[in-house]
Design a protein around this motif. Structure first.
Motif, PDB file in Angstrom:
ATOM      1  N   ASP A 149       0.842  -1.305   0.121  1.00 22.81           N
ATOM      2  CA  ASP A 149       0.044   0.049  -0.080  1.00 22.81           C
ATOM      3  C   ASP A 149       0.834   1.271  -0.084  1.00 22.81           C
ATOM      4  O   ASP A 149       2.092   1.109   0.446  1.00 22.81           O
ATOM      5  CB  ASP A 149      -0.840   0.127   1.093  1.00 22.81           C
ATOM      6  CG  ASP A 149      -2.127  -0.895   1.123  1.00 22.81           C
ATOM      7  OD1 ASP A 149      -2.477  -1.451  -0.010  1.00 22.81           O
ATOM      8  OD2 ASP A 149      -2.845  -1.126   2.180  1.00 22.81           O
ATOM      9  N   GLN A 150       0.408   2.398  -0.016  1.00 22.06           N
ATOM     10  CA  GLN A 150       0.925   3.472  -0.085  1.00 22.06           C
ATOM     11  C   GLN A 150      -0.049   4.617   0.716  1.00 22.06           C
ATOM     12  O   GLN A 150      -1.166   4.561   0.642  1.00 22.06           O
ATOM     13  CB  GLN A 150       1.254   4.296  -1.490  1.00 22.06           C
ATOM     14  CG  GLN A 150       2.142   3.447  -2.279  1.00 22.06           C
ATOM     15  CD  GLN A 150       2.700   4.271  -3.457  1.00 22.06           C
ATOM     16  OE1 GLN A 150       1.637   4.744  -4.310  1.00 22.06           O
ATOM     17  NE2 GLN A 150       3.854   4.222  -4.001  1.00 22.06           N
ATOM     18  N   THR A 179      -0.306   8.883   1.888  1.00 19.84           N
ATOM     19  CA  THR A 179       0.070  10.399   1.308  1.00 19.84           C
ATOM     20  C   THR A 179       0.060  11.421   2.471  1.00 19.84           C
ATOM     21  O   THR A 179      -0.873  10.966   3.374  1.00 19.84           O
ATOM     22  CB  THR A 179      -0.545  10.733  -0.013  1.00 19.84           C
ATOM     23  OG1 THR A 179      -2.105  11.111   0.382  1.00 19.84           O
ATOM     24  CG2 THR A 179      -0.664  10.100  -1.098  1.00 19.84           C
ATOM     25  N   THR A 228       4.274  10.675  -0.756  1.00 20.72           N
ATOM     26  CA  THR A 228       3.975   9.433  -0.874  1.00 20.72           C
ATOM     27  C   THR A 228       4.840   8.441  -0.118  1.00 20.72           C
ATOM     28  O   THR A 228       6.032   8.451  -0.596  1.00 20.72           O
ATOM     29  CB  THR A 228       3.579   9.043  -2.487  1.00 20.72           C
ATOM     30  OG1 THR A 228       2.945   9.840  -2.799  1.00 20.72           O
ATOM     31  CG2 THR A 228       3.277   7.576  -2.527  1.00 20.72           C
ATOM     32  N   ASP A 241       5.578   4.529   0.985  1.00 19.75           N
ATOM     33  CA  ASP A 241       5.376   3.092   0.834  1.00 19.75           C
ATOM     34  C   ASP A 241       5.255   2.342   2.206  1.00 19.75           C
ATOM     35  O   ASP A 241       5.969   2.684   2.979  1.00 19.75           O
ATOM     36  CB  ASP A 241       6.717   2.410  -0.107  1.00 19.75           C
ATOM     37  CG  ASP A 241       6.809   3.148  -1.510  1.00 19.75           C
ATOM     38  OD1 ASP A 241       5.677   3.308  -2.098  1.00 19.75           O
ATOM     39  OD2 ASP A 241       7.928   3.166  -1.806  1.00 19.75           O
ATOM     40  N   PHE A 291       6.685   2.660   7.428  1.00 22.21           N
ATOM     41  CA  PHE A 291       6.543   3.802   6.425  1.00 22.21           C
ATOM     42  C   PHE A 291       7.747   4.091   5.658  1.00 22.21           C
ATOM     43  O   PHE A 291       8.585   4.581   6.632  1.00 22.21           O
ATOM     44  CB  PHE A 291       5.688   4.926   7.216  1.00 22.21           C
ATOM     45  CG  PHE A 291       4.341   4.429   7.572  1.00 22.21           C
ATOM     46  CD1 PHE A 291       3.343   4.116   6.671  1.00 22.21           C
ATOM     47  CD2 PHE A 291       4.180   4.564   8.888  1.00 22.21           C
ATOM     48  CE1 PHE A 291       2.039   3.830   7.248  1.00 22.21           C
ATOM     49  CE2 PHE A 291       2.875   4.035   9.552  1.00 22.21           C
ATOM     50  CZ  PHE A 291       1.872   3.929   8.568  1.00 22.21           C
ATOM     51  N   HIS A 336       9.829   6.899   2.950  1.00 18.47           N
ATOM     52  CA  HIS A 336       9.785   7.758   1.810  1.00 18.47           C
ATOM     53  C   HIS A 336      10.861   7.693   0.967  1.00 18.47           C
ATOM     54  O   HIS A 336      11.900   8.279   1.623  1.00 18.47           O
ATOM     55  CB  HIS A 336       9.489   9.252   2.731  1.00 18.47           C
ATOM     56  CG  HIS A 336       9.499  10.147   1.746  1.00 18.47           C
ATOM     57  ND1 HIS A 336      10.276  11.109   1.384  1.00 18.47           N
ATOM     58  CD2 HIS A 336       8.346  10.423   0.740  1.00 18.47           C
ATOM     59  CE1 HIS A 336       9.703  12.218   0.495  1.00 18.47           C
ATOM     60  NE2 HIS A 336       8.809  11.569  -0.063  1.00 18.47           N
TER      61      HIS A 336
END
Length: 222
Positions: free
Chosen positions: A121-122, A124, A129, A131, A145, A147
């Motif tokens: 998933d991503q 924002t 954004t 990953d 998470f 970046h």
């Protein structure tokens, strides 16, 4: 002429367990998120206001009380959604009122995230954004998470400077944790800096050199 980096972050230790809540924001929009707002929400809001950041969501790495105990309260207060963790940690989040009393985190509540997260998933934040990597072991539903443009990962309690997350909690699994670190974190690159759930920042390269549990030499000798 210098330009601002796209991402800025501030670490704010909260709760009696000194958990690293991260305030991160998109410098282009000044919109941000709290990652793992486990407690002391007045303090968190004050820091976001100090930096001129408008909070648009809360991100959760895993369901342990020091990471998410007051997330539901803060989300309601700010009128923002919660994203994460993976649904395998629902049982931990549901236990927040009980574990909050045990660990001195007053007012902890259960909540249902607006969006559960999974591998690939991503999420924002402003124009940024991140990953999402599912990294079970410390808890079954732990996510990380990352970046890529900033070489920054927020890893919760998967990995620490010199150590790794405990796996003696319900549904913890040491083998799963090691596999997640080696197969999902190390490929992100040694230059990646990470913010752990407790303690000081480090890099993946430094941990591969000297971490007592997951250094390359340690795993090769296992």
């Amino acid at each position: 002429m210098s330009s601002k980096p796209p991402l800025q972050a501030v670490i704010i230790p909260v709760t009696p367990l000194q958990q690293n809540c991260t305030l991160l924001w998109c410098t282009a929009t000044m919109r941000g998120a709290f990652v793992d707002p486990g407690g002391e929400i007045d303090k968190l809001i004050a820091v976001s206001e100090q930096h001129g950041v408008t909070i648009e969501k809360l991100l959760i790495t895993h369901g342990h009380i020091d990471h998410c105990g007051l997330a539901g309260v803060l989300a309601e207060r700010l009128g923002v959604p919660i994203e994460g963790p993976h649904p395998a940690d629902k049982f931990w989040i549901d236990s927040n009122p009980v574990t909050g009393a045990q660990y001195g985190i007053a007012g902890a509540t259960a909540f249902t995230p607006d969006r559960w997260l999974a591998q690939g998933d991503q999420v924002t934040v402003g124009e940024l954004t991140f990953d999402v990597y599912h990294c079970p072991g410390h808890t079954p539903g732990h996510v990380v998470f990352h970046h890529p443009a900033s070489n920054l990962a927020i890893v919760g309690d998967v990995l620490f400077q010199g150590s790794i997350g405990r796996t003696d909690f319900p549904l913890g699994n040491h083998a799963d944790l090691i596999e997640a670190i080696v197969t999902r974190l190390w490929p992100l690159g040694g230059a990646t800096a990470f913010i752990p759930g407790h303690g000081q920042m480090s890099t993946f390269a430094a941990e591969r050199r000297s971490n007592a549990y997951v250094a390359d030499a340690v795993l090769a000798a296992a």
